[in-house]
Design a protein around this motif. Structure first.
Motif, PDB file in Angstrom:
ATOM      1  N   UNK A  73       8.483  -4.304  -8.065  1.00 17.96           N
ATOM      2  CA  UNK A  73       8.800  -3.746  -9.367  1.00 17.96           C
ATOM      3  C   UNK A  73       7.619  -3.621 -10.300  1.00 17.96           C
ATOM      4  N   UNK A  74       6.499  -4.266  -9.956  1.00 16.90           N
ATOM      5  CA  UNK A  74       5.303  -4.141 -10.799  1.00 16.90           C
ATOM      6  C   UNK A  74       4.788  -2.707 -10.731  1.00 16.90           C
ATOM      7  N   UNK A  75       4.312  -2.215 -11.865  1.00 20.44           N
ATOM      8  CA  UNK A  75       3.723  -0.878 -11.899  1.00 20.44           C
ATOM      9  C   UNK A  75       2.212  -1.003 -11.790  1.00 20.44           C
ATOM     10  N   UNK A  76       1.648  -0.368 -10.782  1.00 21.01           N
ATOM     11  CA  UNK A  76       0.208  -0.384 -10.584  1.00 21.01           C
ATOM     12  C   UNK A  76      -0.339   0.972 -11.022  1.00 21.01           C
ATOM     13  N   UNK A  77      -1.191   0.955 -12.033  1.00 16.75           N
ATOM     14  CA  UNK A  77      -1.701   2.188 -12.640  1.00 16.75           C
ATOM     15  C   UNK A  77      -3.130   2.394 -12.168  1.00 16.75           C
ATOM     16  N   UNK A  78      -3.339   3.386 -11.286  1.00 19.74           N
ATOM     17  CA  UNK A  78      -4.695   3.597 -10.801  1.00 19.74           C
ATOM     18  C   UNK A  78      -5.533   4.319 -11.853  1.00 19.74           C
ATOM     19  N   UNK A  79      -6.831   4.250 -11.673  1.00 19.77           N
ATOM     20  CA  UNK A  79      -7.751   4.720 -12.707  1.00 19.77           C
ATOM     21  C   UNK A  79      -7.610   6.220 -12.958  1.00 19.77           C
ATOM     22  N   UNK A  80      -7.353   6.985 -11.916  1.00 15.46           N
ATOM     23  CA  UNK A  80      -7.219   8.434 -12.113  1.00 15.46           C
ATOM     24  C   UNK A  80      -6.008   8.766 -12.983  1.00 15.46           C
ATOM     25  N   UNK A  81      -4.899   8.095 -12.730  1.00 18.17           N
ATOM     26  CA  UNK A  81      -3.716   8.295 -13.567  1.00 18.17           C
ATOM     27  C   UNK A  81      -4.002   7.892 -15.008  1.00 18.17           C
ATOM     28  N   UNK A  82      -4.682   6.771 -15.175  1.00 16.20           N
ATOM     29  CA  UNK A  82      -4.987   6.288 -16.519  1.00 16.20           C
ATOM     30  C   UNK A  82      -5.922   7.241 -17.254  1.00 16.20           C
ATOM     31  N   UNK A  83      -6.945   7.727 -16.566  1.00 17.10           N
ATOM     32  CA  UNK A  83      -7.887   8.654 -17.207  1.00 17.10           C
ATOM     33  C   UNK A  83      -7.175   9.913 -17.680  1.00 17.10           C
ATOM     34  N   UNK A  84      -6.275  10.418 -16.834  1.00 20.22           N
ATOM     35  CA  UNK A  84      -5.561  11.649 -17.184  1.00 20.22           C
ATOM     36  C   UNK A  84      -4.643  11.441 -18.381  1.00 20.22           C
ATOM     37  N   UNK A  85      -4.087  10.241 -18.516  1.00 17.82           N
ATOM     38  CA  UNK A  85      -3.136   9.971 -19.608  1.00 17.82           C
ATOM     39  C   UNK A  85      -3.821   9.586 -20.901  1.00 17.82           C
ATOM     40  N   UNK A  86      -4.862   8.754 -20.806  1.00 17.30           N
ATOM     41  CA  UNK A  86      -5.463   8.172 -22.003  1.00 17.30           C
ATOM     42  C   UNK A  86      -6.635   9.000 -22.516  1.00 17.30           C
ATOM     43  N   UNK A  87      -7.376   9.601 -21.612  1.00 15.43           N
ATOM     44  CA  UNK A  87      -8.542  10.379 -22.024  1.00 15.43           C
ATOM     45  C   UNK A  87      -8.259  11.373 -23.140  1.00 15.43           C
TER      46      UNK A  87
END
Length: 276
Positions: A73-87
Motif C-alpha cells: 500500500x505504500x506509494x513509491x514516487x520515482x524521480x521522473x514522476x516527481x519532476x513532472x509534477x513538481x517542476x
C-alpha cells in the motif's frame, strides 16, 4: 544485519482514521535503512499508516520492488514522476526551482508538501529509528492541530543566524531544529518565503545538507505554532542513546551507531526466535 529487513513482516495494526501520511526521501544507498526505519515506526506506533517513499533519483528497481513487498500500500514516487509534477509548480519560484535541481534533499521540502493529500504530514529521514511508543507524536496526530514539531539537534544547525533572519525575513528563528523527524502543517510551507530566503540570505553558502532543514525551520517559525519534541526523540553524538529514548536520529557523525546500536536492538525484537 542490514539485509535481514527483507525477512520482516508487517505487524498487525489498523490505520488511524484520517491519519496524516508518513513521508521518507531515500536513495539507492540508504533504502534499506529506510526500510528498517519504517518497520520500527510501525512496530512501536502500533498502527498502519499511509506511506509515501520518495526516490531521490538513484533508487534501483530492486529497491522499489522490495519496499513494495515489505510495505503493502505504500506509494513509491520515482524521480521522473516527481519532476513532472513538481517542476512546473516552481516556475514562479526560480530560486526554489534551482535548489531542487541542485540538491536531492530539496525534495523533502517541495515534493513532500505537494504529494501530501491532507493538511498535515510526518517527515522521517532514512537514518532514524524508533525504540518505544511515540506518545507525543500520536497525541499530535489525534489532536489535529496545525502545529509544526521537530526533534532537537545536538547543536545549532541553522544556516541563518538570528540577526540575518530578523533583518532579511522578519522572523525569529527556532534554535536547534533538526529535520530528521518532522511533524508539519502543510499550510506552514511558504514557497515565497523559501524563494526569498534562497535569493536574499547567505543560506546557499552553508552546508547543502542543512538547507532544506533551515527552510523548514523558517517556515515553521513564521507559522508560529509548535516547537521542539522532548529529548527522548534523541539526536546525540554519544556512543549510546539514553535508556528512555523513543527514537534516535543517527546523524552523519554517528551513522555507524545506526548499525552497531540501532539494528542490534531491533534485531532482537523483529527476529526473536533467531536471536534467543
Amino acid at each position: 544485519m542490514l539485509p535481514r529487513i527483507v525477512d520482516w513482516s508487517w505487524p498487525l495494526g489498523k490505520e488511524i482514521a484520517g491519519a496524516p501520511p508518513i513521508h521518507v526521501l531515500t536513495s539507492g544507498k540508504d533504502w534499506r535503512l529506510a526500510a528498517w526505519m519504517l518497520a520500527s515506526w510501525l512496530q512501536f506506533s502500533e498502527h498502519a499508516w499511509p506511506i509515501f517513499i520518495h526516490d531521490d533519483g538513484t533508487l534501483p528497481k530492486e529497491a522499489s520492488e522490495t519496499l513494495g513487498k515489505l510495505l503493502p500500500g505504500a506509494r513509491i514516487i520515482d524521480r521522473r514522476e516527481a519532476d513532472a509534477a513538481v517542476g512546473p509548480l516552481l516556475h514562479a519560484f526560480p530560486f526554489c526551482a534551482d535548489f531542487r535541481k541542485l540538491h536531492p534533499l530539496a525534495l523533502k521540502l517541495f515534493d513532500v508538501t505537494h504529494f501530501t493529500p491532507g493538511g498535515r504530514f510526518l517527515l522521517f529521514d532514512s537514518d532514524l529509528l524508533f525504540f518505544n511508543y511515540p506518545r507525543e507524536i500520536l497525541d499530535w496526530v489525534a489532536g489535529g492541530a496545525d502545529e509544526c514539531w521537530f526533534n532537537e539537534d545536538a547543536r545549532e544547525g541553522s544556516l541563518i543566524n538570528a540577526a540575518e533572519a530578523r533583518g532579511e525575513l522578519g522572523i525569529k528563528i527556532w534554535s536547534r531544529v533538526n529535520g530528521g523527524l518532522c511533524l508539519l502543517a502543510k499550510s506552514a510551507i511558504d514557497l515565497d518565503l523559501c524563494d526569498r530566503t534562497l535569493a536574499q540570505t547567505s543560506i546557499l553558502s552553508g552546508d547543502p545538507w542543512r538547507i532544506a532543514q533551515t527552510l523548514h525551520m523558517l517556515c515553521a517559525a513564521r507559522h508560529g505554532k509548535g516547537g521542539l519534541l522532548p529529548r527522548t526523540y534523541e539526536v546525540s553524538l554519544g556512543k549510546r542513546s539514553a535508556g528512555n529514548a523513543i527514537s534516535r536520529h543517527y546523524v552523519r557523525a554517528v551513522r555507524d551507531r545506526f548499525f552497531a546500536e540501532g539494528l542490534e536492538s531491533l534485531n532482537t525484537i523483529f527476529f526473536p526466535l533467531e536471536t534467543a
